[in-house]
Design an enzyme around this catalytic site. Structure first.
Site, PDB file in Angstrom:
ATOM      1  CE1 TYR A 441      54.156  32.241  73.782  1.00 31.48           C
ATOM      2  CE2 TYR A 441      54.014  33.037  76.267  1.00 31.48           C
ATOM      3  CZ  TYR A 441      54.560  32.199  75.112  1.00 31.48           C
ATOM      4  OH  TYR A 441      55.501  31.210  75.300  1.00 31.48           O
ATOM      5  CD  GLU A 442      55.333  37.634  72.959  1.00 34.29           C
ATOM      6  OE1 GLU A 442      55.705  38.707  72.161  1.00 34.29           O
ATOM      7  OE2 GLU A 442      55.546  37.545  74.086  1.00 34.29           O
ATOM      8  N   GLY A 443      50.762  38.187  70.285  1.00 35.73           N
ATOM      9  CA  GLY A 443      49.724  38.356  69.114  1.00 35.73           C
ATOM     10  C   GLY A 443      49.268  37.128  68.582  1.00 35.73           C
TER      11      GLY A 443
END
Lengths: 593, 593
Positions: A441-443
């Site tokens: 997550y978050e890239g």
């Protein structure tokens, strides 16, 4: 049951001895309210909270199946409400937030360490305040004074919480193709319509209101990422007096069933003409959101350290207690049926891999934290410029390299348990399941690597990494010649310089090159960063006779001897180029074999 | 829902083109009943069974929480009973078992490929027949004629199943310290008393009887592993006419709650003076059990391939379908909102890593299978001797290197999905949870590495690996100079020769050396083995023009360019020695930091 004791001594060592926090804080008028004694007191308080309040809730929340969804309502796991109340009352939500809005104004150097303890003991719990902190940063940075006054104080008391609503079913990494619409009303507000997925804490029962930060497109917005705006969409409308009013047209459609972090509610959020308020200027939403994203990205690295530290402590204790086989050098514990498995080199190898990466990761997080503090609190423009470049360069490392190393570490720690590591009761398998998301997550970590090699390296012709290497080389040259790490660091600097030059050069003619070698380059810069941390740790530990410090010199040697060799493999892979990655046709991948 | 299509074409290529199975079978009177047409027909049948019958049960069994325990009774997941009936009726339990006892007499070269499909589609299901097959091998190898007649035919009809009961709460890798007792009765039977844990299929509802193979110590047995005997302990006594009689004093106390393979019942088994019958001679139980263990260890490698193949197929399909971003070389699909993520080098890198390791793993499993077939069916004593040494050397690679690569692969495949890989519905997270145990059970991968470097390499002064390298070198020298893999293989041979000589030499004076570098050496020999497989694959593919074959040459290049560089790191680590691993005191590991 799993154990945890906050590594307070190492934290103090890193702050005080490695990064001379007292000097740094006292030398800056915006941070002069803080000293090591206060910092230690804060960390000790968090050590108690994490161990005594949230550690046991971690296992129980997973066992009971995590957050529950029923007809639009999300119930958090047993004990989360009480724990969150205590957390909020302790002022922890706003630990790093501006005092003006009710925060504690603590620097990042310190908050990363407090955060680590929560990540160690209950990552699902951590995600509830985390998104609030991120939303608070975006609002503080971009919103109007009135918006700040309305939302920020409520965030830091824990009364309200925040979210970030980016992803849609067809749109994740590529936010340029989002479909959520924002139609303007006459009063300046907007009607927001669309579906967002993977929304952490999108709905829950810990707070009286939830403030969604939503990316959406206004009518006639430019195509792609330049046509995205940011909106505040409260779950409940806020009355003029700041109290909570009617329900807005936003609701959770379901929650995801996930590999881990089950205590954290990951929601599908439906916006059905919900009333929203623009934050900052139209079409500048992505930049506003990235204030928050960069903060989260460093946090994901801390999630990694937290999990790997938890894994280490439990594995080291298990290995000490588990009796199996005899030492190759002769029986160590004749009074026992077998020796502790710590006599076996392979068990030590696993534990030392974990510990060596953990201690470097923690130092690195504090280093990046200090750079962030310089950007925020320094009055020296050149220092701020340099620190901004450094943060830009190192955020992908902090997010992706730390979490990659953390998963490796958690897996090695689990292996120390043999079959017992696979059983739920020891907590190791949950640790791995919970941790795995940090790489995604978050890239994703692949996207971080592409950010590092593209925007942060090739785009500037290698200037950022060049300045970083210059700092490292200068530091290493100042080391005592008796420290074996000195030569290793200088050698790595040259290798990274060379391979960076090769990359910048190749990228000029090969459009596919950077993407194909990005992850290897991320690991190259990660190894450079960690060997740099061991240079700093070694310098700080060298003069101190106590075993605690002298053992750090041994761990630094271990790092160079046993972990740094990965550099050779990474460099070879980059040199091998992109052709062999790109030459097969697309249909090859799914053709029946 | 997850997809799966058996890689029949690659399987045929490996059997027919790479290992010339027809020639091998037809040239051996014990295997002349088999040809490629029959082999293909068998594999096609298993392809249907695995896809149509057990694939969907894999997800549903995990979703319903796996096997259930209630008051000593274990209920397998919904659909397992019917599927097992169909499996048994198809003759699959005895596919590789002697025809004399009702088996199909198929060679290992073929059964590894059939097994792979079951591991791909339902690893929990696979574990029920697997233990029966292993128990059958131990009985066939060591038991009396009467015991064989009593148990073996029932195994291969699927009426009864088998287990292996080794581990106790305090005794896993170190079986010398087991406590389970076997007290002789006057009729020649024994009373078995003790607790065994982690017993796969220890109790379940698929068969009318369960035959436990139990390690225990007779009174006055020598201490340690030389005082262990093997016993048959049936769940229900067997009447003189072969029918099932009264219940024996053995029962399941509970089942474990695990990270994965939830559909497989992992039992705590209590033996309360249960009647048992010795297999083979007293105090020779460990050797008898290792007949079974070696079989299982190769199976664990196949579990790895199966999972990684499943992961690959799903990731490749997802990556093809997922549209996100644009190709660096310019828009590929202007009619779509974004290009397939297959345009991105980093996505290809992940998929190619998985595929390159999978195809080498599959070839390697068939290679080891062929060596096992030589030991079993050849009449040439020197060929049997060589094959026995080769199997001894390569069993740890087949178990540990294949499963290490498989976990890496499954993790990379999961990453291709971004956040969707973390969600249960895509099946990737279950794949990883189910696969993880393969690195742990049947001797952890660390223990395999110690076996390889110790008993299989240092003990014989490097003879086994020397013969293996000689075979590889000879093969490589016969390759067309136009194949770039030729030089790579010859170079790896020399590197492995050198590092092996270094290890054998160091071990003479450093007792701790081998254990500390064992896992790195395991990976060295794994890389050697896989590059050897690509040499064989390349030779077989080179003359064929079809893209299917020519793409294999590209994959071999990918392997050399992007995966083989790991060798440099492994060699450096071994050269760095054991001192830095062993020098810290035991208390260092748990000291408060």
């Amino acid at each position: 049951m799993p154990i945890y004791n906050a590594p307070l001594k190492d934290m103090e060592f890193i702050l005080n001895d490695v990064f001379k926090a007292d000097e740094f804080w006292q030398g800056n008028e915006n941070l002069a309210h803080l000293d090591m004694a206060t910092a230690n007191a804060i960390l000790e308080e968090m050590a108690k909270f994490s161990k005594n309040v949230i550690l046991d809730l971690n296992r129980s929340s997973d066992e009971e199946g995590g957050a529950q969804f029923n007809n639009g309502v999300v119930t958090t796991p047993k004990g989360f409400k009480e724990a969150f109340k205590q957390f909020a009352e302790g002022g922890w939500v706003g630990l790093g937030a501006p005092e003006e809005w009710g925060g504690q104004g603590m620097p990042k150097m310190l908050t990363v360490l407090a955060d680590e303890m929560i990540w160690s003991t209950n990552p699902s719990f951590m995600l509830y305040p985390l998104l609030t902190v991120g939303a608070g940063m975006a609002i503080n940075d971009r919103a109007s004074q009135e918006q700040k006054e309305t939302y920020l104080p409520k965030f830091y008391t824990g009364e309200w919480s925040g979210t970030m609503c980016l992803t849609e079913p067809h749109s994740g990494t590529d936010l340029g193709i989002i479909k959520t619409k924002a139609e303007p009303n006459e009063d300046g507000s907007f009607n927001i319509t669309g579906t967002k997925i993977f929304i952490t804490s999108g709905e829950h029962d810990l707070c009286e209101n939830i403030i969604h930060l939503v990316l959406a497109k206004t009518p006639n917005a430019p195509a792609g990422s330049r046509g995205i705006s940011l909106f505040i969409v409260p779950k409940f409308h806020v009355n003029a007096d700041g109290s909570v009013g009617e329900r807005n047209a936003v609701s959770a459609g379901s929650i995801e069933h996930k590999m881990g972090i089950k205590g954290s509610a990951t929601c599908v959020m439906n916006f059905d003409g919900a009333k929203g308020y623009i934050v900052g200027k139209e079409n500048e939403g992505l930049a506003a959101m990235f204030v928050m994203m960069n903060y989260e990205r460093l946090s994901m690295g801390i999630q990694g350290i937290g999990a790997a530290e938890f894994a280490y402590q439990n594995a080291a204790q298990y290995a000490t207690d588990r009796l199996q086989g005899r030492a190759a050098t002769g029986v160590k514990s004749p009074e026992k049926p077998a020796d502790s498995i710590l006599v076996h080199g392979d068990v030590r190898r696993m534990l030392l891999n974990v510990r060596a990466n953990n201690e470097a990761s923690r130092a690195f997080a504090v280093y990046v934290g200090q750079q962030l503090d310089i950007t925020k609190y320094s009055t020296d423009a050149e220092a701020v410029r340099k620190a901004n470049d450094r943060v830009a360069l190192l955020t992908p490392i902090a997010k992706a390299y730390l979490t990659d190393k953390a998963l490796d570490s958690a897996l090695e720690a689990q292996m120390c348990f043999g079959g017992h590591g696979y059983i739920r009761e020891w907590g190791m398998e949950q640790c791995i399941r919970d941790l795995r998301i940090s790489q995604i997550y978050e890239g994703t970590n692949g996207v971080q690597a592409i950010d590092l090699i593209g925007r942060k390296t090739i785009k500037c012709g290698g200037t950022y990494i060049g300045e970083y290497i210059a700092e490292i080389r200068e530091f290493a040259q100042g080391l005592d010649d008796g420290l074996s790490i000195k030569a290793a660091v200088l050698d790595v600097c040259t290798q990274v310089e060379d391979i960076t030059a090769f990359i910048v050069d190749q990228a000029k003619t090969e459009p596919d090159f950077s993407n194909a070698v990005a992850v290897d380059y991320l690991h190259v810069v990660g190894l450079l960063s960690f060997v740099y941390m061991y240079a700093r740790i070694s310098q700080a530990a060298q003069p101190k006779a106590e075993a605690f410090f002298q053992n750090k010199l041994v761990l630094a040697q271990y790092y160079v001897a046993k972990i740094l060799p990965d550099l050779a493999a990474r460099v070879q892979r980059i040199q091998a180029g992109a052709d062999v990655v790109m030459q097969l046709p697309e249909e090859y991948f799914t053709a029946q074999s």
